[in-house]
Enzyme design. Structure first.
Site, PDB file in Angstrom:
ATOM      1  N   ASP A  22      -3.382 -10.611   9.062  1.00 58.73           N
ATOM      2  CA  ASP A  22      -2.481  -9.488   9.342  1.00 58.73           C
ATOM      3  C   ASP A  22      -1.651  -9.751  10.586  1.00 58.73           C
ATOM      4  O   ASP A  22      -0.757  -8.975  10.912  1.00 58.73           O
ATOM      5  CB  ASP A  22      -3.286  -8.203   9.530  1.00 58.73           C
ATOM      6  CG  ASP A  22      -3.532  -7.524   8.196  1.00 58.73           C
ATOM      7  OD1 ASP A  22      -2.880  -7.888   7.208  1.00 58.73           O
ATOM      8  OD2 ASP A  22      -4.397  -6.630   8.139  1.00 58.73           O
ATOM      9  N   ASP A  55      -6.232  -6.638  -2.268  1.00 54.26           N
ATOM     10  CA  ASP A  55      -6.696  -6.448  -0.889  1.00 54.26           C
ATOM     11  C   ASP A  55      -8.149  -5.969  -0.870  1.00 54.26           C
ATOM     12  O   ASP A  55      -8.706  -5.538  -1.898  1.00 54.26           O
ATOM     13  CB  ASP A  55      -5.779  -5.409  -0.226  1.00 54.26           C
ATOM     14  CG  ASP A  55      -5.691  -5.535   1.278  1.00 54.26           C
ATOM     15  OD1 ASP A  55      -6.517  -6.260   1.863  1.00 54.26           O
ATOM     16  OD2 ASP A  55      -4.795  -4.900   1.866  1.00 54.26           O
ATOM     17  N   ARG A  79     -12.116   2.607   7.932  1.00 59.17           N
ATOM     18  CA  ARG A  79     -10.738   2.899   7.528  1.00 59.17           C
ATOM     19  C   ARG A  79     -10.724   4.102   6.568  1.00 59.17           C
ATOM     20  O   ARG A  79      -9.991   4.125   5.579  1.00 59.17           O
ATOM     21  CB  ARG A  79     -10.096   1.675   6.861  1.00 59.17           C
ATOM     22  CG  ARG A  79      -8.582   1.636   7.042  1.00 59.17           C
ATOM     23  CD  ARG A  79      -7.889   0.647   6.144  1.00 59.17           C
ATOM     24  NE  ARG A  79      -6.488   0.511   6.488  1.00 59.17           N
ATOM     25  CZ  ARG A  79      -5.543   0.094   5.668  1.00 59.17           C
ATOM     26  NH1 ARG A  79      -5.840  -0.252   4.439  1.00 59.17           N
ATOM     27  NH2 ARG A  79      -4.304  -0.007   6.062  1.00 59.17           N
ATOM     28  N   LYS A 133      -1.078  -8.268  -5.243  1.00 64.16           N
ATOM     29  CA  LYS A 133      -1.778  -8.558  -3.979  1.00 64.16           C
ATOM     30  C   LYS A 133      -3.091  -7.789  -4.034  1.00 64.16           C
ATOM     31  O   LYS A 133      -3.090  -6.551  -4.103  1.00 64.16           O
ATOM     32  CB  LYS A 133      -0.906  -8.100  -2.803  1.00 64.16           C
ATOM     33  CG  LYS A 133      -1.554  -8.301  -1.436  1.00 64.16           C
ATOM     34  CD  LYS A 133      -0.530  -7.957  -0.354  1.00 64.16           C
ATOM     35  CE  LYS A 133      -1.107  -7.949   1.034  1.00 64.16           C
ATOM     36  NZ  LYS A 133      -0.122  -7.450   2.010  1.00 64.16           N
ATOM     37  N   ASP A 190       0.833  -1.214   0.000  1.00 61.42           N
ATOM     38  CA  ASP A 190       0.000   0.000   0.000  1.00 61.42           C
ATOM     39  C   ASP A 190       0.868   1.264   0.000  1.00 61.42           C
ATOM     40  O   ASP A 190       1.910   1.308   0.649  1.00 61.42           O
ATOM     41  CB  ASP A 190      -0.859  -0.053   1.278  1.00 61.42           C
ATOM     42  CG  ASP A 190      -2.009   0.910   1.245  1.00 61.42           C
ATOM     43  OD1 ASP A 190      -2.084   1.728   0.311  1.00 61.42           O
ATOM     44  OD2 ASP A 190      -2.839   0.832   2.158  1.00 61.42           O
TER      45      ASP A 190
HETATM   46  C1  DGJ Z   1      -4.256  -5.084   4.833  1.00 63.59           C
HETATM   47  C2  DGJ Z   1      -3.329  -6.201   4.444  1.00 63.59           C
HETATM   48  O1  DGJ Z   1      -3.707  -7.387   5.044  1.00 63.59           O
HETATM   49  C3  DGJ Z   1      -1.910  -5.799   4.810  1.00 63.59           C
HETATM   50  O2  DGJ Z   1      -1.037  -6.862   4.523  1.00 63.59           O
HETATM   51  C4  DGJ Z   1      -1.539  -4.573   4.042  1.00 63.59           C
HETATM   52  O3  DGJ Z   1      -1.525  -4.857   2.669  1.00 63.59           O
HETATM   53  C5  DGJ Z   1      -2.518  -3.453   4.351  1.00 63.59           C
HETATM   54  N1  DGJ Z   1      -3.864  -3.872   4.153  1.00 63.59           N
HETATM   55  C6  DGJ Z   1      -2.240  -2.258   3.499  1.00 63.59           C
HETATM   56  O4  DGJ Z   1      -3.170  -1.275   3.669  1.00 63.59           O
END
Ligand code: DGJ
Length: 727
Positions: free
Chosen positions: A540, A471, A436, A469, A360
């Site tokens: 996370d 998300d 968020r 990735k 990110d």
């Molecule tokens: C949530 C993800 O699970 C993290 O690994 C990371 O990519 C953050 N978001 C970034 O905002």
């Protein structure tokens, strides 16, 4: 063919190496012909008997007790139902009668939805039951597919209206299991940073519901339930696992009736999801996968793993070992520049890592999580030479380049929002909740889907990206859409169909890119996602001790080749725990391995240790990726202090064992290995040779507390590598 129809008995027998399912066409007292589940369990040789008719007791109609294959609403069956249709008269009376059937080799494609697939002729065979409701004008095609070798059963229903009026599908589940006895319910519960804990609820006469109404399969519950016999454990007992190939709001209900019989119904969550079927239209439900085992949970999991590795995951990386990555998230969060990133990547390269992932913060003006989602163009303040220059620099040093996206989201502070505020998922004339500091895009809109396909594709094709990735960091609040306000329009389900369309388009346009799913860690770890992305970030929480439970629970359904796990810094950012590097390494190595810490801060000793870990993973990763997983010791049982699992692939056997807290003055227990072939096995590090009988029946004393041994303290891990040798 593993499906036979016996016209005399009027019954279908679906059989594989692992189970038999007998469906009988039953004529009710009211002369309706309905398919009933007469038997589902251990494989039958061919002879099977069942009670000629179910009973109706006192007040109950016959329908209260029949084990319907596809139970419907409004005719005296009071248990959880698979289908509820609201017809033009406003009632929900729905009665499906048998019309015909077809047995085909392979299985039909589920349009617009992820699903298991056959690769070769003979992989699977399908029975399609054609049922009809003549009162409301609806046909149902119930597809039951058996994967003979693997022993899995997959089900889904396609509905077609031949009514002159719109019909509302208020409930459209994917599977119903009707079983004649009681079971414990085993499922995976959790929260952000502690996903998929194994919970077992003893059999009771309650209806239990496991669900998500969050728009994603969720951190809280997984679309999986196993009905397990009272005596079942990892190695023995009956287990009926059910998992939805779906990533959105779902529900799984388990009802234990007054005769102690169990019905399980699983499918899309009906909340906000009524679907209007116009005359002539069809509707396809998502798929459910059932895995039956008569010898415990490990075997059930192995059925899911085998099916998902070979018949759900797709693309170049399905069978390929995954590159060892270094991700900058926990190393820098939003605070980076090109020099910092390249320094981390250079260290990573020296330590043997293969892929650098820029997480990110690379786009728009995103210095924290309050802005820029939707603005998928490079932040030239942070990366003045641009993404391509970074990508080229990485490729020049021999590293692959990976990039983070959160496509389904939009920040209120973004150019995209300033241009298209109407694209936000919202209820008209209503306040919109942020989470968020972000909103969700209305993925049910075609223009939103097209925008995302175009802009993601542009970034990927212009910047030589090797990995993505994907998300998704918040759940639904207000559900509505300017497109269909005021109508019953199933936004949560249409949202998922939109997400799946974008994923299908992007992943098939870039077949060489490795895609990884993510949702605030493991908030969308499900079989639907695995169809598009062969691996998913599990949580996370990167703390090794927390990860034992998270990875153990995840492996109930999902193969280790899909479970991403990273070595991170200590004190751990989520728990502040300090665990040895070796323990962090062995925990992460049990899944898809990577690193997520600032490699420029390492001591020379740590660098050396990481280099050795990386080399070890390169040697072992194909065993972990392709091997059979056997969970040996559960961190959810006993005193929750030990955990162990084994990978078996051809002549190689790996055993990973973990101890959480150290004890004084005791001895570690023995750990028995499983699934060994008869013969001799050599321990690679000690060169000692063991008889398979010894390893399986006596086992190895865990190395954490041995007689006279110095204690190593808390959070220890051990790896055993065995190879089968000629006698
Ligand atoms: C949530 C993800 O699970 C993290 O690994 C990371 O990519 C953050 N978001 C970034 O905002």
């Amino acid at each position: 063919m593993p499906i036979k129809f016996d016209s005399e008995q009027k019954q279908f027998h679906l059989y594989t190496k692992k189970f038999s399912l007998v469906i009988n066409l039953f004529t009710t007292r009211d002369k309706n012909v309905v398919p009933l589940i007469r038997y589902y369990g251990a494989p039958l040789k061919g002879l099977y008997f069942y009670e000629s008719e179910m009973f109706a007791n006192g007040f109950d109609t016959q329908n209260t007790t029949l084990p319907f294959a596809l139970p419907t609403s409004g005719h005296g069956d009071f248990r959880p139902l698979m289908l509820r249709v609201r017809n033009q008269d406003g009632n929900d009376c729905t009665l499906l009668n048998f019309i015909g059937y077809e047995i085909i080799s392979g299985k039909p494609q589920l349009e617009g939805l992820p699903s298991t697939y056959a690769e070769n002729d003979g992989d699977c065979t399908s029975l399609i039951l054609h049922l009809r409701d003549i009162y409301c004008g609806l046909d149902a095609f119930y597809c039951l597919t058996v994967f003979e070798e693997i022993g899995a059963l997959c089900t889904s229903v396609k509905y077609k209206s031949y009514s002159n009026h719109p019909l509302t599908l208020e409930r459209y589940s994917s599977v119903c299991l009707d079983l004649p006895s009681s079971f414990d319910v085993l499922h995976l519960q959790g929260a952000w940073a502690r996903e998929r804990s194994v919970e077992r609820v003893p059999a009771s006469h309650l209806t239990c519901k496991i669900q998500s109404n969050r728009g994603a399969s969720s951190h809280q519950h997984n679309p999986f339930v196993a009905l397990v016999s009272e005596d079942a454990n990892e190695f023995t007992g009956e287990c009926y696992g059910v998992n939805l190939v779906y990533s959105g709001s779902f529900s799984i209900e388990v009802d234990n009736d007054s005769y102690s019989r169990t019905r399980l119904v699983a499918g899309v969550n009906e909340e906000n999801n009524f679907w209007t079927l116009e005359p002539g239209e069809t509707f396809q439900t998502p798929e459910a996968v059932c895995a039956y085992s008569s010898s415990g949970l490990n075997e059930m999991s192995n059925i899911f793993h085998d099916l998902y590795r070979k018949h759900l995951c797709r693309g170049e990386y399905r069978d390929k070992v995954r590159p060892i990555l270094i991700n900058n998230w926990e190393a820098t969060y939003f605070n980076f520049n090109e020099e910092k990133l390249l320094n981390i990547a250079t260290e990573g390269k020296e330590l043997g890592m293969e892929l650098f992932v820029l997480d990110d913060g690379w786009f728009g003006k995103r210095d924290n999580d309050t802005s820029s989602l939707g603005d998928w163009y490079t932040d030239m303040n942070k990366l003045p030479s641009g993404l391509l220059s970074l990508s080229n620099a990485l490729h020049d040093m021999g590293m692959k380049f990976g990039l983070w996206f959160e496509p389904e989201m939009i920040s209120p502070n973004s150019d995209l929002f300033r241009q298209h505020s109407d694209w936000v998922l919202h209820a008209p004339n209503h306040y919109i909740t942020t989470s968020r500091t972000q909103y969700i895009l209305d993925m049910s809109r075609r223009d939103v889907q097209d925008y995302l396909i175009d802009c993601i594709s542009k970034v990927l094709s212009e910047n030589k990206v090797d990995y993505v990735k994907w998300d998704m960091n918040r759940n639904f609040a207000e559900i509505g859409s300017l497109d269909c306000s005021g109508k019953t329009c199933a936004i949560p389900h249409r949202y998922m169909l939109g997400v799946y369309r974008v994923m299908e388009e992007v992943t098939s346009a870039f077949p060489n890119i490795l895609f990884e799913g993510c949702s605030g860690g493991g908030g969308r770890f499900d079989a639907g996602m695995l169809y598009y992305m062969p691996q998913i970030w599990a949580s996370d929480n990167s703390d090794a001790v927390s990860r034992l439970k998270i990875q153990y629970g995840t492996s109930m359904v999902y193969p280790p080749s899909s479970i991403c796990a990273h070595v991170s810094a200590i004190p751990n950012h989520q728990t502040k725990r300090q665990t040895p590097l070796a323990t962090r390494g062995l925990t992460a190595m049990s899944g898809v391995f990577g690193y997520e810490l600032d490699l420029t801060n390492l001591t020379p000793e740590e660098k050396e240790a990481i280099k050795t870990q990386v080399e070890l993973n390169k040697k072992l990763r194909s065993i972990i990726m392709h091997g059979k997983l056997t969970r040996l010791i559960s961190p959810f049982e006993g005193d929750h202090n030990l955990c162990a699992w084994q990978f078996t692939y051809k002549e190689d056997v790996l055993v990973f064992a973990f101890q959480i807290l150290q004890n004084a003055n005791n001895l570690s227990p023995y750990m028995k290995l499983k699934n060994l072939e008869d013969g001799l096995y050599k321990d690679i590090s000690s060169e000692k040779v063991f008889d398979s009988q010894f390893l399986e029946n006596r086992g190895l004393r865990l190395p954490f507390c041995r007689p006279g041994q110095q204690r190593d303290g808390d959070f220890q891990a051990a790896l055993y590598q065995f190879k089968k040798i000629e006698a």
